[in-house]
Design a protein around this motif. Structure first.
Motif, PDB file in Angstrom:
ATOM      1  N   VAL A   1       5.139 -46.146  -2.416  1.00 26.94           N
ATOM      2  CA  VAL A   1       3.866 -46.267  -1.720  1.00 26.94           C
ATOM      3  C   VAL A   1       2.895 -47.035  -2.607  1.00 26.94           C
ATOM      4  CG1 VAL A   1       4.197 -44.151  -0.366  1.00 26.94           C
ATOM      5  CG2 VAL A   1       3.077 -44.036  -2.615  1.00 26.94           C
ATOM      6  N   GLU A   2       1.869 -47.592  -1.974  1.00 23.97           N
ATOM      7  CA  GLU A   2       0.921 -48.418  -2.711  1.00 23.97           C
ATOM      8  C   GLU A   2       0.075 -47.554  -3.635  1.00 23.97           C
ATOM      9  OE1 GLU A   2      -2.406 -51.939  -1.986  1.00 23.97           O
ATOM     10  OE2 GLU A   2      -1.316 -51.062  -0.287  1.00 23.97           O
ATOM     11  N   ALA A   3      -0.094 -47.996  -4.878  1.00 23.90           N
ATOM     12  CA  ALA A   3      -0.902 -47.286  -5.866  1.00 23.90           C
ATOM     13  C   ALA A   3      -2.349 -47.733  -5.766  1.00 23.90           C
ATOM     14  CB  ALA A   3      -0.364 -47.541  -7.268  1.00 23.90           C
ATOM     15  N   THR A   4      -3.244 -46.783  -5.791  1.00 25.14           N
ATOM     16  CA  THR A   4      -4.677 -47.096  -5.731  1.00 25.14           C
ATOM     17  C   THR A   4      -5.378 -46.828  -7.049  1.00 25.14           C
ATOM     18  OG1 THR A   4      -5.122 -44.875  -4.874  1.00 25.14           O
ATOM     19  CG2 THR A   4      -4.771 -46.643  -3.252  1.00 25.14           C
ATOM     20  N   THR A   5      -4.721 -46.113  -7.966  1.00 26.62           N
ATOM     21  CA  THR A   5      -5.281 -45.859  -9.291  1.00 26.62           C
ATOM     22  C   THR A   5      -4.190 -46.077 -10.328  1.00 26.62           C
ATOM     23  OG1 THR A   5      -4.725 -43.500  -9.357  1.00 26.62           O
ATOM     24  CG2 THR A   5      -6.822 -44.110  -8.305  1.00 26.62           C
ATOM     25  N   SER A   6      -4.611 -46.217 -11.591  1.00 31.56           N
ATOM     26  CA  SER A   6      -3.634 -46.435 -12.657  1.00 31.56           C
ATOM     27  C   SER A   6      -2.814 -45.185 -12.935  1.00 31.56           C
ATOM     28  CB  SER A   6      -4.347 -46.879 -13.938  1.00 31.56           C
ATOM     29  OG  SER A   6      -5.246 -45.880 -14.375  1.00 31.56           O
ATOM     30  N   SER A   7      -3.332 -44.015 -12.554  1.00 28.67           N
ATOM     31  CA  SER A   7      -2.576 -42.791 -12.789  1.00 28.67           C
ATOM     32  C   SER A   7      -1.399 -42.650 -11.833  1.00 28.67           C
ATOM     33  CB  SER A   7      -3.510 -41.582 -12.650  1.00 28.67           C
ATOM     34  OG  SER A   7      -4.028 -41.501 -11.328  1.00 28.67           O
ATOM     35  N   GLN A   8      -1.416 -43.437 -10.755  1.00 27.17           N
ATOM     36  CA  GLN A   8      -0.298 -43.412  -9.811  1.00 27.17           C
ATOM     37  C   GLN A   8       0.762 -44.386 -10.319  1.00 27.17           C
ATOM     38  OE1 GLN A   8      -2.597 -44.352  -6.257  1.00 27.17           O
ATOM     39  NE2 GLN A   8      -2.494 -42.209  -5.580  1.00 27.17           N
ATOM     40  N   SER A   9       1.582 -43.889 -11.204  1.00 25.12           N
ATOM     41  CA  SER A   9       2.581 -44.707 -11.894  1.00 25.12           C
ATOM     42  C   SER A   9       3.735 -43.820 -12.295  1.00 25.12           C
ATOM     43  CB  SER A   9       1.963 -45.403 -13.106  1.00 25.12           C
ATOM     44  OG  SER A   9       1.339 -44.455 -13.945  1.00 25.12           O
ATOM     45  N   ASN A  10       4.825 -44.425 -12.791  1.00 25.84           N
ATOM     46  CA  ASN A  10       6.033 -43.678 -13.127  1.00 25.84           C
ATOM     47  C   ASN A  10       6.558 -44.086 -14.485  1.00 25.84           C
ATOM     48  OD1 ASN A  10       6.494 -44.637  -9.920  1.00 25.84           O
ATOM     49  ND2 ASN A  10       6.526 -42.427 -10.291  1.00 25.84           N
ATOM     50  N   ILE A  11       7.285 -43.158 -15.121  1.00 30.09           N
ATOM     51  CA  ILE A  11       7.989 -43.518 -16.344  1.00 30.09           C
ATOM     52  C   ILE A  11       9.232 -44.322 -15.980  1.00 30.09           C
ATOM     53  CG2 ILE A  11       7.109 -41.558 -17.633  1.00 30.09           C
ATOM     54  CD1 ILE A  11       9.771 -40.175 -17.209  1.00 30.09           C
ATOM     55  N   ALA A  12       9.877 -44.935 -16.978  1.00 32.94           N
ATOM     56  CA  ALA A  12      10.976 -45.877 -16.730  1.00 32.94           C
ATOM     57  C   ALA A  12      12.157 -45.207 -16.038  1.00 32.94           C
ATOM     58  CB  ALA A  12      11.425 -46.515 -18.040  1.00 32.94           C
TER      59      ALA A  12
END
Length: 939
Positions: free
Chosen positions: A325-336
Motif C-alpha cells: 500500500v502507498e506510504a504517507t509517512t516515513s515510518s510506514q516502511s519495512n526492514i529488508a
C-alpha cells in the motif's frame, strides 16, 4: 601579562612564545629538545607596538598564539595603557607567518591583518575604570576561527573570521552572549564535530553554552544547550576539556575566590537521527515477470535501515502485512527481510523498480548502506537497442613495436540487417577514444561519435601510430529482433620500410625527448638547450619540425655519391646579415677543410661542399611560410640542386669529400622574430636524381622508395583446374592493383608450357610475354586444350610504390548442355584440398639480414583451413641467386611459419642477398584459404 607557548607546525622541537616586553607584545621562536634542554638564543623574534593612543605604560594580558593554516598563526591579546591620569583599553588580533624552521617571515600582512575587537577607549572618568578584558580564540575548521571576548562595558561576544592565505581577516559576524557590566572573562573550547562550548558570566551567574558552527564559519544563533554552573559568580572563567565528555571550568566565586568546577557535557550526535533517505532505481530494457528477492549489504552499527519501494520513483509503497500500500509517512516502511519475503507480489508496468532507504540512528550509530541486490525473472522478447558496448581490456590492446602505420580494419560478425556494429579507436590504452569525423580522427565526445567498419578501414592509415598501440570499442546495434554478434576483429599494419640507399633519416617527430632519432642509421641529434619545436611538420600532424638545435657530434659522413634532401620553411625572406640568417640553415662548422652546408639568404639557397669548396645556388626559390622540398645530389661529377623537384643549378666537381668537421647546427640563427623550420631530412648513398627534367617530389613522409618488387614477380598455381566444357568463356579477376597491373599466361599441360595471346593466336610465351585479364577473356574461347585442364600464371607489375594484390581468379565456361559454369583456379569444379606455390627470387641489394615475416589472410569461408609459409635465401652469383638454403620455418629446417600476425625469421638465413618464400594452402575442398598479402622485412 600571560605568556603563551605554542608548538610550531611542521616541526618536532621548535616552539613559539608570545609575551610582553616593555610596551610591546612579542612572539619569539626557540628550540626545546626531547630532553627538555632550551635553546640559548631565540631563532627569530617579532615585536608589535600599538601607536594608536598616547605613549605611556602599556600592559598586555592573555596572549594566545593559535595555528590556523599554511604557516599562518593568529595572536590575540587584550591591551591596557596608562598615560598620566588617563587609561585606555582594547583587544586585538594579529596574523603572523612562522615557517617550520622557526623563521618569522611576515606579520600583519596586508589590509585588515590587524583586527581591533575593542577600539581604544578612555576609561578615566568611567565607572568601569577597573574593567578587565579577555579574549579567547579557537580554530573551527580549515581557515575558520571563533573568538569569544568581553568589551569595556562587560558585554560578551562570540564572533567568527576566515583567515585568508595572505593573513588578512574576513569577518562572518557574531552574536552577543551577555550584556552585564563588570568583570567578565569569556573562554571557548572545542566539544565535538562542529560544536563548541563557551563559558561566560551573566548577572553574576556563571554560564556554559554550546553552539554549532558551519564549515564556512557561520554561527547558528540557537544554542544547542545552556547550563548555569554557579549562581553567584563574580566573573572570570576558563574552560578546558579533560577527557571524553568531562570538562573543567576555573572561575571566580562571589567573593572573588577561585573555584574549579567539573561538568559532564554530552557531545552533539555524530549522525543524523531524523532517518535520512537514499533513493536509487533500475529499469530494464525487457519485460520483467517478477522481482525475486531483496538483499542488502550494510554496516548498521546497532542502528537499522527501513525501506519503501516504487515502480515510478514518485509513489512509494510498504508492506502492511497483507499487501503493498502507498506510504504517507516515513515510518510506514519495512526492514529488508520483510521486503524480500513479499517483493515477488509487487507488480510494475514500467519494468523498473526504485528503492528508498531510511537510515535510522540514535546519533552515535554510523549506519551505512553499501549495496542492494534485486534478482528478477524476465521473458526475453528481443535484444537491447541502446547500442551496448564491448570495450577491450588491457589484454585487448595490440602493441606492435615495428608498426609504421595502420593499414586495414575488418571484422567477422553474425548479424542480419538492420543490425550493425560501430567502432571507436584508442591509441592510449583507452584513456581517450577517437572516431573519424569525415576529415580527421578526433576525440569522441557524444554518444553517437562512432564509425562503421568500412569507415574505419578506409581511414585507419590516418590514425596516429606513434604509441605503437591500438584498441577498439565496439557498439552493437540491434532493432531488438536481430541478435548482433561480434566474433573477431582484424587490424593490419605497415612496417616502416627503407630502401637500400637510405643511410640516415630524421622525421623530427620526437617531442618530449632530448634527441631527434635517426630511424635508419645511428646518428641521433641531441637538442640544443634552447631548441624549440613550435611548428606542425610537413606531413605528421602529431609531429613537429625543427626550430633550432645543434649537436656536438658529427653529421654522418657523406659517401662518394650522395643525396641530401629535406623540407624547409622560412617565416621571412628578408636579409639579416651573415649571408644565411633569417632563412633556413643546416650547417657543419668545419675544422680545416671538412664540412657541408645549406644556407638561405633573401629567399635564395646555396649548398657548399668542404670549406670554401664547390657550391651550387639558386635565387628567389623560397617563399614566406611555404613548405619547400630541397634536394642536393652528387654523382661523382656534378653537384645538382633541385627545388620542389625542379632542376635549378649544377656545378662540376671531381675530388675528395672531406669529412673532418666538428659540430652540426640545424636551424642556426633562427629566432621567434625570424623563424625557420626543417622536416623529413634524409641522406642517401646514391644520387637519386640527375636529370635536368626534375622529378616528382614525395607526397608522404620518407619511408623508402622501392617498397614493392618491381621485377614483375609471378604467382603460379601448382595444380591445374579440370573442367568438362564445350568452350571456355572468360576469366573474372578479383584484384587490388593500386595503379599497377597484373598480367597472365595460360597452360594446358600443368605448367610445362606457357602460352600468351600474340594478337592473332595463342603462342608459346617467353618470360616477358603475357596479357591482361581483358585480353585473356576476349580470346579465351579459342584457347584449345586436349587435356581438359587449364592452369594460370599471374605476373604482378609495380613501380615499387604500388601495392599490387591478386585475390582470386575464376574461369567461366560453357558446358555441353549450354549451361554457364565457373571454377576457381586449380579447383576441378570445387577447390583442391591442398596446394603450394613458390615466389620469384627477390634481390635485397646486398647481403642483408631478413628480420620479420607477416601476412594478411582470409579464412572466413573455409572450415579447417590453414596457410603455412617457409623462407629460403641464397648468396649472389653474378647478379643471380646462387645455391638456395633449405626451406626454413619458425625455428629450423622443414618447419613452418603459421602466425600471420608476424614472426622473427631464424638468424641462419641472414647474410645473403636473395630471398624467396614458399606458401602452402590447406583447404576443405568446398572453399579456399586466401592469402591477400605477404611482407618480408629486411635491412
Amino acid at each position: 601579562m600571560t605568556p603563551n607557548l605554542t608548538k610550531v607546525n611542521g616541526s618536532s622541537n621548535i616552539f613559539a612564545l608570545s609575551y610582553q616586553s616593555s610596551n610591546n607584545v612579542n612572539v619569539s621562536t626557540i628550540t626545546i629538545d626531547d630532553n627538555g634542554d632550551i635553546g640559548i638564543t631565540f631563532i627569530d623574534t617579532y615585536s608589535y607596538y600599538y601607536n594608536g593612543i598616547p605613549t605611556g605604560y602599556t600592559s598586555h594580558y592573555h596572549e594566545k598564539l593559535l595555528y590556523v593554516r599554511d604557516n599562518i598563526y593568529v595572536l590575540s591579546f587584550d591591551r591596557s595603557e596608562t598615560f598620566y591620569y588617563y587609561r585606555y583599553s582594547g583587544l586585538n588580533l594579529i596574523s603572523i607567518e612562522i615557517e617550520s624552521n622557526g623563521n618569522i617571515v611576515n606579520a600583519n600582512n596586508g589590509a585588515n591583518a590587524v583586527v581591533s575587537l575593542i577600539s581604544d577607549y578612555n576609561l578615566t572618568n568611567s565607572s568601569n575604570y577597573y574593567v578587565n578584558h579577555a579574549v579567547s580564540i579557537e580554530k573551527i575548521s580549515g581557515s575558520q576561527i571563533a573568538v569569544a571576548y568581553t568589551n569595556f562595558t562587560g558585554t560578551s561576544y562570540l564572533v567568527t573570521y576566515t583567515v585568508n592565505s595572505n593573513g588578512t581577516f574576513s569577518s562572518h559576524g557574531g552574536i552577543t552572549l551577555a550584556t552585564d557590566s563588570g568583570r567578565n572573562f569569556s573562554d571557548i573550547e572545542y566539544l565535538a564535530e562542529k560544536t563548541f562550548v563557551i563559558s561566560y558570566t551573566k548577572s553574576s551567574q556563571c554560564i556554559l553554552d554550546s553552539y554549532d558552527f558551519s564549515l564556512d564559519g557561520v554561527i547558528d544563533s540557537n544554542t544547542v544547550d545552556t547550563y548555569t554552573y554557579d549562581n553567584y559568580g563574580s566573573g572570570g572563567s576558563n574552560v578546558i576539556k579533560i577527557s571524553g565528555d568531562i570538562y573543567a571550568i576555573l572561575h571566580e566565586t562571589e567573593d572573588s575566590a577561585p573555584a574549579l568546577t567539573t561538568l559532564n557535557v554530552s557531545s552533539t550526535p555524530l549522525y543524523s537521527t531524523d532517518n535520512p533517505s537514499i533513493e536509487s532505481s533500475v529499469t530494464e530494457d525487457f519485460s520483467v515477470d517478477s522481482w525475486d528477492g531483496f538483499t542488502e549489504t550494510t554496516n548498521k552499527d546497532g542502528g537499522e535501515i527501513y525501506y519503501q519501494i516504487s515502480d515510478n520513483g514518485t509513489d512509494w509503497y510498504y508492506w502492511n502485512n497483507t499487501s503493498w500500500v502507498e506510504a504517507t509517512t516515513s515510518s510506514q516502511s519495512n526492514i529488508a527481510t520483510v521486503v524480500s519475503t513479499n517483493i515477488s507480489t509487487f507488480t510494475t508496468s514500467t519494468n523498473g523498480i526504485s528503492v528508498k532507504a531510511l537510515l535510522s540512528s540514535d546519533g552515535s550509530q554510523k549506519v551505512a548502506l553499501d549495496n542492494i541486490d534485486i534478482p528478477f525473472t524476465r521473458t526475453i522478447t528481443g535484444y537491447a537497442s541502446n547500442l551496448p558496448t564491448i570495450s577491450a581490456t588491457s589484454s585487448g590492446f595490440l602493441y606492435v613495436p615495428s608498426v609504421y602505420s595502420w593499414r586495414g580494419f575488418s571484422h567477422t560478425v553474425s548479424t542480419t540487417s538492420p543490425g550493425d556494429v560501430y567502432y571507436q579507436l584508442s591509441n592510449d590504452d583507452g584513456v581517450t577514444w577517437q572516431y573519424w569525423d569525415g576529415s580527421a580522427w578526433v576525440e569522441a565526445i557524444d554518444a553517437d561519435n562512432y564509425n562503421t567498419v568500412s569507415e574505419v578501414d578506409t581511414n585507419i592509415e590516418e590514425f596516429d601510430a606513434t604509441s605503437k598501440k591500438i584498441s577498439f570499442r565496439a557498439f552493437l546495434k540491434s532493432d531488438t529482433i536481430q541478435q548482433v554478434e561480434l566474433d573477431d576483429v582484424t587490424v593490419t599494419f605497415n612496417i616502416e620500410p627503407a630502401d637500400e640507399y637510405t643511410t640516415n633519416l630524421w622525421h623530427f617527430d620526437d617531442t618530449g625527448t632530448s634527441a631527434f632519432v635517426d630511424s635508419i642509421g645511428n646518428y641521433h641529434i641531441s637538442k640544443y638547450s634552447s631548441a624549440t619545436q613550435d611548428e606542425i611538420g610537413k606531413f605528421d600532424s602529431a609531429g613537429k619540425s625543427v626550430y633550432y638545435l645543434s649537436n656536438a657530434s658529427n653529421l654522418p659522413t657523406l659517401p662518394s655519391n650522395f643525396t641530401v634532401e629535406m623540407w624547409v620553411k622560412v617565416g621571412s625572406t628578408y636579409s639579416r646579415g651573415y649571408n644565411f640568417l633569417n632563412g633556413f640553415y643546416v650547417s657543419n662548422q668545419p675544422a680545416n677543410t671538412g664540412g657541408y652546408s645549406l644556407t638561405s639568404y633573401n629567399g635564395s639557397l646555396a649548398f657548399t661542399l668542404n670549406k670554401n669548396g664547390p657550391s651550387v645556388s639558386a635565387s628567389s626559390v623560397l617563399s614566406q611560410n611555404t613548405w619547400t622540398h630541397v634536394a642536393v645530389t652528387y654523382d661523382g661529377s656534378y653537384i645538382r640542386l633541385y627545388v620542389n623537384g625542379v632542376y635549378k643549378a649544377a656545378t662540376y666537381f671531381v675530388g675528395t669529400i672531406y669529412n673532418n668537421y666538428g659540430r652540426i647546427y640545424i636551424g642556426e640563427a633562427c629566432s621567434t622574430s625570424y623563424p625557420c623550420y626543417i622536416d623529413e631530412m634524409r641522406i642517401s648513398n646514391i644520387a637519386r636524381w640527375t636529370s635536368t627534367s626534375g622529378f616528382i617530389v614525395p607526397t608522404t613522409a620518407y619511408a623508402g622508395e622501392a617498397t614493392y618488387e618491381t621485377s614483375n614477380p609471378s604467382v603460379t598455381v601448382v595444380s591445374s583446374t579440370s573442367y568438362t566444357a564445350s568452350s571456355l568463356g572468360s576469366i573474372v579477376e578479383t584484384a587490388s592493383k593500386d595503379g599497377g597491373e597484373i598480367y597472365y599466361q595460360l597452360s594446358d599441360d600443368a605448367g610445362s608450357t606457357w602460352k600468351y595471346w600474340n594478337g592473332s593466336s595463342w603462342a608459346t610465351a617467353g618470360s616477358t610475354d603475357y596479357n591482361t585479364a581483358i585480353d585473356i577473356s576476349n580470346n579465351l574461347s579459342v584457347f584449345s586444350t586436349s587435356t581438359g585442364q587449364i592452369a594460370i600464371k599471374a605476373f604482378l607489375s609495380s613501380d615499387g610504390t604500388q601495392n599490387v594484390r591478386l585475390d582470386d581468379i575464376k574461369f567461366l565456361f560453357e558446358t555441353a548442355t549450354g549451361v554457364e559454369g565457373g571454377s576457381g583456379a586449380g579447383s576441378g569444379g570445387g577447390f583442391a584440398t591442398s596446394t603450394y606455390f613458390v615466389s620469384s627470387a627477390f634481390d635485397m641489394g646486398d647481403n642483408s639480414p631478413v628480420q620479420f615475416l607477416d601476412w594478411d589472410q582470409d579464412l572466413s569461408s573455409c572450415n579447417d583451413c590453414a596457410i603455412k609459409i617457409q623462407v629460403s635465401t641464397a648468396p649472389d652469383s653474378s647478379g643471380s641467386p646462387g645455391t638456395w638454403t633449405d626451406w626454413y620455418g619458425l625455428y629450423s629446417v622443414d618447419q613452418y611459419f603459421t602466425d600471420y600476425f608476424g614472426s622473427i625469421i631464424p638468424r641462419y638465413l641472414n647474410g645473403r642477398r636473395w630471398v624467396r618464400y614458399r606458401v602452402e594452402l590447406l583447404g576443405d575442398g568446398t572453399s579456399t584459404p586466401i592469402l591477400n598479402e605477404i611482407r618480408l622485412n629486411y635491412k
